[in-house]
Structure formats: C-alpha cells, structure tokens
Motif scaffolding. Structure first.
Motif, PDB file in Angstrom:
ATOM      1  N   PRO A 229       0.900  -1.221   0.022  1.00  0.00           N
ATOM      2  CA  PRO A 229      -0.084  -0.108   0.014  1.00  0.00           C
ATOM      3  C   PRO A 229       0.978   1.288  -0.055  1.00  0.00           C
ATOM      4  CG  PRO A 229       0.065  -0.662   2.157  1.00  0.00           C
ATOM      5  CD  PRO A 229       0.844  -1.844   1.344  1.00  0.00           C
ATOM      6  N   VAL A 230       0.436   2.286  -0.883  1.00  0.00           N
ATOM      7  CA  VAL A 230       1.013   3.542  -0.834  1.00  0.00           C
ATOM      8  C   VAL A 230      -0.014   4.657  -0.928  1.00  0.00           C
ATOM      9  CG1 VAL A 230       3.031   3.046  -1.937  1.00  0.00           C
ATOM     10  CG2 VAL A 230       0.945   3.694  -3.271  1.00  0.00           C
ATOM     11  N   PRO A 231       0.246   5.989  -0.363  1.00  0.00           N
ATOM     12  CA  PRO A 231      -0.825   6.974  -0.368  1.00  0.00           C
ATOM     13  C   PRO A 231      -1.554   7.059  -1.626  1.00  0.00           C
ATOM     14  CG  PRO A 231       0.964   7.661   0.834  1.00  0.00           C
ATOM     15  CD  PRO A 231       1.332   6.447   0.498  1.00  0.00           C
ATOM     16  N   ARG A 232      -2.906   7.322  -2.105  1.00  0.00           N
ATOM     17  CA  ARG A 232      -3.280   7.816  -3.268  1.00  0.00           C
ATOM     18  C   ARG A 232      -2.538   8.780  -4.091  1.00  0.00           C
ATOM     19  NH1 ARG A 232     -10.035   6.985  -2.779  1.00  0.00           N
ATOM     20  NH2 ARG A 232      -9.858   5.375  -1.379  1.00  0.00           N
ATOM     21  N   ALA A 233      -2.259   9.862  -3.243  1.00  0.00           N
ATOM     22  CA  ALA A 233      -1.807  11.178  -3.843  1.00  0.00           C
ATOM     23  C   ALA A 233      -0.414  10.712  -4.478  1.00  0.00           C
ATOM     24  CB  ALA A 233      -1.762  12.340  -3.104  1.00  0.00           C
ATOM     25  N   TRP A 234       0.416  10.016  -3.688  1.00  0.00           N
ATOM     26  CA  TRP A 234       1.839   9.530  -4.086  1.00  0.00           C
ATOM     27  C   TRP A 234       1.745   8.792  -5.370  1.00  0.00           C
ATOM     28  CZ3 TRP A 234       4.525   4.943  -4.528  1.00  0.00           C
ATOM     29  CH2 TRP A 234       6.201   5.129  -4.606  1.00  0.00           C
ATOM     30  N   ALA A 235       0.586   7.521  -5.367  1.00  0.00           N
ATOM     31  CA  ALA A 235       0.410   6.688  -6.266  1.00  0.00           C
ATOM     32  C   ALA A 235       0.404   7.440  -7.784  1.00  0.00           C
ATOM     33  CB  ALA A 235      -0.579   5.894  -6.150  1.00  0.00           C
ATOM     34  N   TRP A 249     -11.099   3.426 -10.919  1.00  0.00           N
ATOM     35  CA  TRP A 249     -10.654   2.256 -10.875  1.00  0.00           C
ATOM     36  C   TRP A 249     -10.719   1.563  -9.344  1.00  0.00           C
ATOM     37  CZ3 TRP A 249      -5.185   3.459 -13.174  1.00  0.00           C
ATOM     38  CH2 TRP A 249      -5.227   3.598 -14.638  1.00  0.00           C
ATOM     39  N   ILE A 250     -10.909   2.363  -8.199  1.00  0.00           N
ATOM     40  CA  ILE A 250     -11.197   1.721  -7.105  1.00  0.00           C
ATOM     41  C   ILE A 250     -12.715   1.440  -6.848  1.00  0.00           C
ATOM     42  CG2 ILE A 250     -11.126   2.425  -4.589  1.00  0.00           C
ATOM     43  CD1 ILE A 250      -8.813   4.191  -5.079  1.00  0.00           C
ATOM     44  N   ARG A 251     -13.616   2.370  -7.354  1.00  0.00           N
ATOM     45  CA  ARG A 251     -15.002   1.967  -7.314  1.00  0.00           C
ATOM     46  C   ARG A 251     -15.346   0.845  -8.168  1.00  0.00           C
ATOM     47  NH1 ARG A 251     -15.815   7.658  -8.101  1.00  0.00           N
ATOM     48  NH2 ARG A 251     -16.028   7.200 -10.399  1.00  0.00           N
ATOM     49  N   ARG A 252     -14.694   0.444  -9.153  1.00  0.00           N
ATOM     50  CA  ARG A 252     -14.801  -0.659 -10.119  1.00  0.00           C
ATOM     51  C   ARG A 252     -14.196  -1.953  -9.682  1.00  0.00           C
ATOM     52  NH1 ARG A 252     -13.945   2.376 -15.688  1.00  0.00           N
ATOM     53  NH2 ARG A 252     -15.881   3.808 -15.779  1.00  0.00           N
ATOM     54  N   GLY A 253     -13.594  -1.786  -8.406  1.00  0.00           N
ATOM     55  CA  GLY A 253     -12.743  -2.821  -7.943  1.00  0.00           C
ATOM     56  C   GLY A 253     -11.486  -3.376  -8.848  1.00  0.00           C
ATOM     57  N   ASP A 260      -7.157   3.068   5.481  1.00  0.00           N
ATOM     58  CA  ASP A 260      -6.480   4.259   5.542  1.00  0.00           C
ATOM     59  C   ASP A 260      -6.276   4.944   4.433  1.00  0.00           C
ATOM     60  OD1 ASP A 260      -4.897   2.663   4.325  1.00  0.00           O
ATOM     61  OD2 ASP A 260      -3.307   2.627   5.613  1.00  0.00           O
ATOM     62  N   GLU A 261      -7.115   4.697   3.322  1.00  0.00           N
ATOM     63  CA  GLU A 261      -7.159   5.564   2.040  1.00  0.00           C
ATOM     64  C   GLU A 261      -6.021   5.093   1.281  1.00  0.00           C
ATOM     65  OE1 GLU A 261      -9.942   7.547   1.041  1.00  0.00           O
ATOM     66  OE2 GLU A 261     -10.851   6.126   2.623  1.00  0.00           O
ATOM     67  N   GLN A 262      -5.164   4.221   1.626  1.00  0.00           N
ATOM     68  CA  GLN A 262      -3.895   3.825   0.595  1.00  0.00           C
ATOM     69  C   GLN A 262      -4.483   2.851  -0.146  1.00  0.00           C
ATOM     70  OE1 GLN A 262       0.076   4.273   2.636  1.00  0.00           O
ATOM     71  NE2 GLN A 262      -1.064   2.806   3.789  1.00  0.00           N
ATOM     72  N   VAL A 263      -3.542   2.887  -1.283  1.00  0.00           N
ATOM     73  CA  VAL A 263      -4.230   1.902  -2.554  1.00  0.00           C
ATOM     74  C   VAL A 263      -2.861   1.131  -2.944  1.00  0.00           C
ATOM     75  CG1 VAL A 263      -5.714   3.391  -3.657  1.00  0.00           C
ATOM     76  CG2 VAL A 263      -3.300   3.733  -4.214  1.00  0.00           C
ATOM     77  N   ASN A 264      -3.116  -0.122  -3.472  1.00  0.00           N
ATOM     78  CA  ASN A 264      -2.155  -1.181  -3.593  1.00  0.00           C
ATOM     79  C   ASN A 264      -1.441  -0.544  -4.982  1.00  0.00           C
ATOM     80  OD1 ASN A 264      -0.562  -3.375  -4.434  1.00  0.00           O
ATOM     81  ND2 ASN A 264      -2.169  -4.568  -4.881  1.00  0.00           N
ATOM     82  N   LEU A 265      -0.163  -0.253  -5.020  1.00  0.00           N
ATOM     83  CA  LEU A 265       0.615   0.255  -5.905  1.00  0.00           C
ATOM     84  C   LEU A 265       0.803  -0.515  -7.179  1.00  0.00           C
ATOM     85  CD1 LEU A 265       2.318   2.687  -7.174  1.00  0.00           C
ATOM     86  CD2 LEU A 265       4.359   1.688  -5.952  1.00  0.00           C
ATOM     87  N   VAL A 266       0.723  -2.124  -6.872  1.00  0.00           N
ATOM     88  CA  VAL A 266       0.832  -2.933  -7.893  1.00  0.00           C
ATOM     89  C   VAL A 266      -0.375  -2.928  -8.684  1.00  0.00           C
ATOM     90  CG1 VAL A 266       1.075  -5.336  -8.476  1.00  0.00           C
ATOM     91  CG2 VAL A 266       2.614  -4.119  -6.609  1.00  0.00           C
ATOM     92  N   ASP A 267      -1.673  -2.565  -8.292  1.00  0.00           N
ATOM     93  CA  ASP A 267      -2.589  -2.496  -9.107  1.00  0.00           C
ATOM     94  C   ASP A 267      -2.628  -1.379  -9.811  1.00  0.00           C
ATOM     95  OD1 ASP A 267      -3.691  -5.033  -8.019  1.00  0.00           O
ATOM     96  OD2 ASP A 267      -5.048  -3.813  -6.241  1.00  0.00           O
TER      97      ASP A 267
END
Length: 280
Positions: A229-235, A249-253, A260-267
């Motif tokens: 996971p990384v912060p969304r803004a940084w991603a 992309w997040i809404r569509r899965g 904590d509002e972070q996202v998977n950078l790999v995705d």
C-alpha cells in the motif's frame, strides 16, 4: 583482467577497496544508526523518544537494562569463565561508535570535540569516504551493521515488508533472490510528515529500482512483486495517473483500496500499463 574482489562481499569489483553496493549498504546502515540513536531514550520504561511508559500515572516502571547498556560508553562485551560470550551481552552502540570515531581521529591526526555519541556519528559521516577506502573497512562495516541491527531490534524498527524477490545476477545461483523493499533514503524523519519512498532496493545485494512508472512497470514484468500500500496522492504522482481515473478504478474494484485510504501500487501500475491515456 584483475582477480581482485570486494573486501566485504568478495563477489564484485572493488572501487577501490569495496564495491559500490557494499559502500551503499554501509551508508544506509550508518544513516539508520544516526536516525535510531536519536530516538533511543535511556529513561526507565521507555524504548524511544516517542514511546509512553507503561503503567498508571505516577508509577515508576523498571529500567530497560538493554537500552541503558547500549547508551553507556562504559559497557563492554563480557566473556564467562568457560570462555563463552555472556548470554546477557548486548551491542554496546555508544561504546562501539566512540571506538570507531577515536580510530578515525587517531589515524587522521584530528582534534575535534567529542562531547557525546552524536559527535562520534558526525566524525564517521564526515570521513566515511576515507573509511571506505581503508583496509580495515570490513571490520568497520561489521560494527555499524551490528549497531543498526541492535537499534532496530530494541526500537522495533524493521524495514518495509518485502514486495518481491531480487532478480539481479548472482555468481552462485540464477538470481540474487533477496527481499525487495521500499526505501526512503535522504528524507528527514518528521512525525507530522508522511515519508515518501525514493526507490525499491534489495536487502541483500543493494540493487535498486527507481520509483518511476516505466521502471516500476519493467520491474513488474520480471519480479512479480507482492501487493504493497501507498498513499493515493503519491501513487498518482509516481505513475502520472489522473486522480479521477484512480477513483474510478477503485470504485470498479480494479485497484485495491485500504481502510487508511491507501491503495495497492501494484494494481495501479498494472492498470496504468494496460490503459492508454490514464496519465494526466
């Protein structure tokens, strides 16, 4: 062609005494020692400067003898009567750093002020280039690595979870195979500012991947990293992805989002690579 190899790893070409990978590791270990020693609080019941003592208000928790020994230059490594190392031994961080700083001072005929352990660290950082070219560099590296490990242990400060295995060439196997982790070199440690990763680095050989979208996409193809996971803004910043596109992309899965509002950078990297025009 010279058969001379690095005085530490004995694998790579020395420059001039040790290879660039081992030099980079020593610098990282020394940076770690400086950062964590500043957090080490020898007060009873505290492990670090930001750690609250356990127990009810007004109580006096027992002293942490490990921390006291680490921060006491009078500490020394003890040998039992049967010639074995005392099981209660700890790494004497301040004593080790002072010893190394005094060695530099004597060898270079210096006369700097030596008021505390941070003066020792200052001496070692200033003269690190000279140290890495000294024949004794393997001993110095072992001391600094030991100090870094001891401080990480007592402060529970361990590297990021591995995001994959290193694919760098290795003389004895198909690839290095060391753990790849996010690194934060050169960033000040401030409690109110979230650190920003600077690159992905192998914990064994020191091979590094720059945190740029094209480089990370290339890494994906060969490393197959795990999710991290990384912060969304940084991603968005590192991949060039439009924030609105990321939210879709997040809404569509398509991209994993965390509590904590972070996202998977790999995705995010996979979607950026498969979606022309996703960047701003």
């Amino acid at each position: 062609m010279s058969d001379t190899t690095c005085a530490i790893c004995a694998d790579r070409t020395p420059d001039p005494v040790i290879c660039t990978s081992c030099t980079a590791k020593i610098r990282r270990d020394l940076d770690t020692v400086g950062r964590l020693r500043a957090q080490l609080d020898p007060s009873p019941g505290r492990a670090g400067s930001g750690t609250r003592a356990a127990g009810k208000p007004g109580s006096k928790p027992p002293a942490n003898l490990t921390i006291i020994a680490m921060a006491d230059i009078r500490s020394h490594f003890r040998i039992t009567d049967d010639g074995e190392a005392d099981p209660d031994n700890v790494t004497n961080v301040d004593a080790d750093l002072l010893t190394e700083a005094r060695w530099v001072i004597e060898e270079r005929r210096l006369n700097p002020p030596m008021r505390d352990v941070f003066d020792s660290l200052r001496i070692l950082n200033i003269h690190l280039d000279w140290i890495t070219e000294h024949p004794r560099i393997d001993e110095f590296a072992a001391v600094i690595t030991g100090c870094a490990h001891a401080l990480r242990t007592v402060l529970h400060d361990w590297p990021e979870t591995s995001v994959g295995r290193c694919t760098a060439a290795h003389p004895e196997r198909d690839a290095c195979g060391g753990p790849l982790r996010l690194a934060y070199d050169g960033h000040p440690v401030e409690a109110e500012v979230a650190p920003t990763p600077t690159h992905v680095v192998c914990g064994w050989c020191g091979d590094a991947w720059a945190l740029q979208a094209d480089v990370l996409l290339a890494m994906l193809r060969v490393v197959r990293p795990k999710a991290f996971p990384v912060p969304r803004a940084w991603a968005c910043q590192v991949t060039g992805c439009n924030p609105d596109t990321l939210r879709q992309w997040i809404r569509r899965g398509h991209v994993t989002s965390y509590a904590d509002e972070q996202v998977n950078l790999v995705d995010v990297l996979v979607r950026v690579g498969d979606t022309p025009g996703a960047a701003e």
